[in-house]
Design an enzyme around this catalytic site. Structure first.
Site, PDB file in Angstrom:
ATOM      1  N   CYS A 138     -63.646  11.552  24.298  1.00 17.55           N
ATOM      2  CA  CYS A 138     -63.259  10.379  23.956  1.00 17.55           C
ATOM      3  C   CYS A 138     -61.760   9.897  24.471  1.00 17.55           C
ATOM      4  O   CYS A 138     -61.847   8.825  24.996  1.00 17.55           O
ATOM      5  CB  CYS A 138     -63.455   9.999  22.435  1.00 17.55           C
ATOM      6  N   GLU A 188     -66.148   6.553  19.410  1.00 19.07           N
ATOM      7  CA  GLU A 188     -65.211   5.934  20.164  1.00 19.07           C
ATOM      8  C   GLU A 188     -65.831   5.399  21.433  1.00 19.07           C
ATOM      9  O   GLU A 188     -65.352   4.463  22.100  1.00 19.07           O
ATOM     10  CB  GLU A 188     -64.070   6.969  20.367  1.00 19.07           C
TER      11      GLU A 188
HETATM   12  N1  THU Z   1     -67.849  12.640  17.059  1.00 13.64           N
HETATM   13  C1  THU Z   1     -67.348  11.538  17.368  1.00 13.64           C
HETATM   14  O1  THU Z   1     -67.996  10.326  16.949  1.00 13.64           O
HETATM   15  N2  THU Z   1     -66.131  11.236  17.508  1.00 13.64           N
HETATM   16  C2  THU Z   1     -65.197  12.315  17.846  1.00 13.64           C
HETATM   17  O2  THU Z   1     -64.224  12.051  18.615  1.00 13.64           O
HETATM   18  C3  THU Z   1     -65.747  13.479  17.571  1.00 13.64           C
HETATM   19  C4  THU Z   1     -66.931  13.795  17.151  1.00 13.64           C
HETATM   20  C5  THU Z   1     -69.252  12.827  16.404  1.00 13.64           C
HETATM   21  C6  THU Z   1     -69.985  13.448  17.505  1.00 13.64           C
HETATM   22  C7  THU Z   1     -71.134  14.078  16.757  1.00 13.64           C
HETATM   23  O3  THU Z   1     -72.086  13.026  16.401  1.00 13.64           O
HETATM   24  C8  THU Z   1     -70.366  14.477  15.266  1.00 13.64           C
HETATM   25  O4  THU Z   1     -69.234  13.581  15.311  1.00 13.64           O
HETATM   26  C9  THU Z   1     -70.155  15.764  15.135  1.00 13.64           C
HETATM   27  O5  THU Z   1     -69.413  16.500  16.354  1.00 13.64           O
END
Ligand code: THU
Length: 160
Positions: free
Chosen positions: A115, A75
Site C-alpha cells: 500500500c 488503502e
Molecule cells: N490489510 C489492509 O487492508 N491494509 C493494510 O495495510 C494491511 C492489511 C488487510 C489485508 C487483509 O484483508 C487483512 O488486512 C489482513 O492482512
C-alpha cells in the site's frame, strides 16, 4: 564503504480528540468504511478515507477472497477508486483505521508495504505530499506529513 543513516519524522497524538475537526471527520469516514470491510478470512477489518482537493471523500475497505492473494487492502481500494473516479484530483489527506475481530486493536496500524508503494505512486504523480493518519480502534494516532516518510529508499518512475 560508508554507512548511511536514514531517519524519518512522525507525529503521535494521544487519541483522536487531539486531531483537527476535519481530520476527525475523515477518520469517522474511515471507521464507517471499516465496518464494510469484507474480511471473513483474516478477521481484520481495515477502513481508509481520502480527502481530495475537489472536496470529495473517497473510501475503501479491505476486500478478501477465498483465493487469498486476490483480495485487496483498504488503502489500495481507496486510492485506486480515487484514481479511477477523479483522475485529475489530488489526494490531500488519508485516514486509516484497523480493527481485529479477535482482540482490541489499540495501537496504530500502519499501511503495509504494498500500500505504501501504491500511495507513493499517487503522491509522486500529484507532486504534492499526502498527509497520512493511522490508528487502531482507539488510542494513539500517528501522522506522517508525507508518504515519503513511510517509505525510505522507495522505487519510483525515475528509475525506469
Ligand atoms: N490489510 C489492509 O487492508 N491494509 C493494510 O495495510 C494491511 C492489511 C488487510 C489485508 C487483509 O484483508 C487483512 O488486512 C489482513 O492482512
Amino acid at each position: 564503504m560508508k554507512e548511511i543513516n536514514i531517519s524519518t519524522q512522525l507525529q503521535v497524538y494521544d487519541d483522536c480528540s487531539e486531531l483537527t475537526e476535519d481530520v476527525q471527520s475523515l477518520m469517522k469516514a474511515a471507521v464507517k468504511a471499516r465496518e464494510n470491510a469484507y474480511a471473513p478470512y483474516s478477521k481484520f477489518n481495515v477502513g481508509a478515507a481520502l480527502l481530495l482537493d475537489n472536496g470529495e471523500v473517497v473510501i475503501g475497505s479491505n476486500q478478501e477472497n477465498a483465493s487469498y492473494p486476490s483480495g485487496l487492502c483498504a488503502e489500495r481500494t481507496a486510492v485506486y477508486y480515487a484514481g479511477a473516479k477523479y483522475p485529475n484530483s489530488k489526494i490531500i489527506k488519508m485516514a486509516i483505521t484497523a480493527s481485529s475481530q479477535n482482540q482490541i486493536t489499540d495501537s496504530p496500524i500502519p499501511p503495509c508495504g504494498a500500500c505504501r508503494q501504491s500511495i507513493s505512486e499517487y503522491e509522486i504523480k500529484q507532486k504534492q505530499p499526502i498527509e497520512i493518519f493511522f490508528m487502531g480502534v482507539k488510542g494513539k494516532v500517528v501522522k506522517s506529513n508525507s508518504l515519503a516518510n513511510l517509505l525510505p529508499l522507495g522505487f519510483d518512475r525515475s528509475f525506469l
